[in-house]
Design an enzyme around this catalytic site. Sequence first.
Site, short mmCIF file in Angstrom:
data_model
loop_
_atom_site.label_atom_id
_atom_site.label_comp_id
_atom_site.label_asym_id
_atom_site.label_seq_id
_atom_site.Cartn_x
_atom_site.Cartn_y
_atom_site.Cartn_z
CD GLN A 1 -11.37 41.17 18.50
OE1 GLN A 1 -10.20 41.06 17.93
NE2 GLN A 1 -12.05 40.32 19.31
CD GLU A 2 -16.50 46.14 16.49
OE1 GLU A 2 -16.24 46.88 17.40
OE2 GLU A 2 -17.43 45.40 16.50
CB SER A 3 -16.53 43.02 10.40
OG SER A 3 -15.46 43.59 9.65
CG MET A 17 -10.90 49.48 16.43
SD MET A 17 -11.04 51.21 16.39
CE MET A 17 -13.11 51.29 16.55
#
Length: 303
Positions: A206-208, A203
């Site tokens: 993918q997020e940052s 996550m």
Amino acid sequence: MDGVTAVQSRISEIQSRFLYSTPSTSGDWASAAAAAGLNSTGATSSGSATATASESAVVAQAQKYIGVPYAWGGTDPSKGLDCSGLSQLVYKNLGIDLPRTASQQADARPGDLVFFDYSSSRAGVDHVGVYIGDGKMIAAPQEGESVKVQDVGSPSVIRRVLPEQTTASSSAGGAALAGVPYADLFSRAASRYGVDPSVLAAMASQESGFDSKAVSPAGAQGLMQFMPDTAAGLGVNALDPNSAIDGAARYLGQLTKQFGSTDLALAAYNAGPGTVSRYGGIPPYSETQNYVRSVMSKAEAYR
């Protein structure tokens, strides 16, 4: 050799293994701050193709601070950094705590390799030993002598070979996340809230892209890209990696219990719980569907 020189030698050794472009600097502090990544613009990294994820992450973090002025005792990049403040900050950004001073950072630990350069006029390293603690190492000294325990003296470079010890609370997922930034934080938070550490790390990727200071055009912040209202509701400091990872693990655990599966929990994390409830599953949004697929794929690669 003093601790500062040992640390500087180690930095030079790491730098020599990577290719990177150094941003131009000027006397203007605003330009230096921008080059250091203090205004959401970091130096461009083009790490060696052979670099591991963890090596690349360390180099990328260090490059963010190129151009920051030296300040004795400095630990705040907006004001200035000293040598040990820089190294401490770089590793802190990756979830690893180092001692404050250069001499403490340079202290060898049992299992480290210690290298010696006996001649400044001759390139290369002349000798190596295995540090065993209490100022002693095991080494093969020279022809006519046997392998023996001897005083370590003042090594030119200390290289940590063994991974850092982890606490008993670290889950088995920690080993699977070797080389992933903030691996220990992901493992501890995942264990605390009963979620998969590989999913949590995926996550963040993918997020940052593991950027703890990232801010999206929509206003999502930090490593886990919390919207301000969501972060406030969870009591999370979105720009602090420890707080953000803990909050994301807690939130993911709540969503998993609410919807009964990791896929739906991820969809809810991306599009909101109300949207998932309204559609009775992963909503027909390409962004959310791609998000779920990408996170699950990355999580599988981390296992």
